[in-house]
Design an enzyme around this catalytic site. Structure first.
Site, PDB file in Angstrom:
ATOM      1  CE  LYS A  82      61.186 -57.625 -42.339  1.00 30.07           C
ATOM      2  NZ  LYS A  82      61.962 -56.754 -41.479  1.00 30.07           N
TER       3      LYS A  82
ATOM      4  CE  LYS B 197      65.844 -62.142 -42.107  1.00 29.62           C
ATOM      5  NZ  LYS B 197      66.637 -61.497 -41.087  1.00 29.62           N
TER       6      LYS B 197
ATOM      7  CE  LYS C 271      67.702 -56.842 -34.724  1.00 26.43           C
ATOM      8  NZ  LYS C 271      67.533 -56.357 -36.114  1.00 26.43           N
TER       9      LYS C 271
END
Ligand code: ATP
Ligand code: LTN
Length: 335
Positions: free
Chosen positions: A120, A202, A205
């Site tokens: 991230k 993956k 959201k």
């Protein structure tokens, strides 16, 4: 004879979901569906982790809406308020307090190994927030506050669970037995649903492209268009093969929504092509999500009811969390 297991013997299940965006079929197949289907016989706590959500920037109005939406979707997906407590993390201040205390026991090196943070933060570079780095400490606090036995999550959370156990062990060996060591429960199938636009990532959201994920509240038209547009390879035969990740992902989604055996699915598509599979898959997802969407629509008509369920949830869990925090404070000499 039917016997009801005593409260004391029931294992406690704890899990969480971030109100950061639209909830997708990866969240559903990897986590929520299992939370709903195995409530009986367990003492269940499900948390809308809004403090985790703010580790990346959130619009306040949107965040408020998404917290309520996430709670509503959990109930719509079958979480039963008589069997499970659902609450909002920031409503129990013990989470932030215990996270701080755990921060003071976790070596930097443990945190630096967390792959979710590495992935991230790569995108955000220097703008990355301290809170995102510290995310696993807050998650450990969530779990350890409730003497949790089992934590049902998708594959991506495995490493955070290991860190939770490590910090619990470190606390126990420094201050004496305090925390129970939680076990992750990761489904054998569907623990890592991949993005429709990119089967190497993956489903998430925060995936930015419109065709990345099917959301639980997507209309039939949106679902058809996303599935028809999903990435595939240029081979013909339809069968389960991990070496063909895009096809494998679609077939796993098909398998989980239909409950059919792999051989049956392969037989069904023998001699057929991707278009047939995608057409069928879209309908299977639409049918699978229909009851959840129907219940969601009913529940949104009564916002006060959802609020009352969240109040009921927090009033069940707060005393447990406060008791644990008090014990922790006593052990380390803060009281
Ligand atoms: P974000 O992309 O913003 O990090 P997310 O989609 O990973 O969010 P979370 O709220 O962090 O969603 O996860 C809720 C639950 O869904 C967790 O148990 C997580 O492991 C599971 N989960 C998330 N993505 C997937 C996926 N692609 N496949 C299976 N399970 C998933
Ligand atoms: N990090 C988790 C969400 C989460 C969680 C938890 C899951 C926060 N606290 C405690 C299980 C137990 C995620 O899904 N990204």
């Amino acid at each position: 004879m039917f016997t009801v297991m005593s409260e004391a013997k029931r294992k406690r299940v704890f899990s969480g979901i971030q109100p950061t965006g639209n909830i997708h079929i990866g969240n559903y197949l990897g986590a929520i569906r299992h939370w709903a289907s195995s409530q009986v016989g367990f003492d269940n706590i499900f948390c809308i982790v809004d403090l985790h959500a703010i580790t990346t920037s959130q619009d306040p109005r949107m965040l408020r809406t998404r917290i309520r939406q996430a709670a509503t979707l959990l109930f719509a997906a079958g979480i039963d308020p008589r069997l499970s407590a659902v609450f909002v993390q920031s409503h129990v201040s013990a989470h932030a307090e215990l996270a701080w205390i755990l921060n003071c026991l976790i070596p930097m090196g443990w945190m630096q190994r967390m792959t979710q943070f590495k992935e991230k933060s790569q995108k955000q570079k220097e703008r990355v927030l301290v809170g995102l780095f510290d995310y696993p400490a807050l998650m450990a606090a969530d779990i350890l506050l409730y003497e949790t036995d089992l934590v049902p999550v998708g594959e991506d959370q495995k490493q955070h669970l290991e860190l939770t156990r490590d910090v619990a062990q470190r606390f126990n060996s420094t201050y004496g037995l305090t925390f129970k060591l939680p076990e992750p429960v990761i489904p054998r199938k569907g623990a890592r649903i991949m993005g429709l636009d990119d089967p190497t990532k993956k489903m998430s959201k925060s995936g930015s492209r419109p065709g990345h994920a099917v959301y639980l509240l997507d209309s039939p038209e949106e679902i058809r268009s996303k599935i028809m547009g999903a990435t595939t390879d240029s081979l013909r035969e339809i069968h389960f093969d991990k070496g063909r990740p895009a096809l494998h992902n679609l077939l796993v989604i098909y398998e989980l929504f239909t409950g059919l055996r792999r051989a049956e699915i392969e037989a069904r598509f023998k001699g057929k092509g991707y278009i047939d599979l995608k057409r069928d898959l879209a309908e299977v997802i639409i049918e699978g999500l229909r009851p959840v969407q129907q219940r969601y629509r009913e529940l949104t008509m009564d916002a006060a009811y959802i609020d009352s369920l969240l109040v009921g949830g927090v009033s069940k869990v707060r005393p447990i969390a406060e008791k644990t925090l008090l014990i922790v404070k006593e052990k380390i000499g803060l009281r």
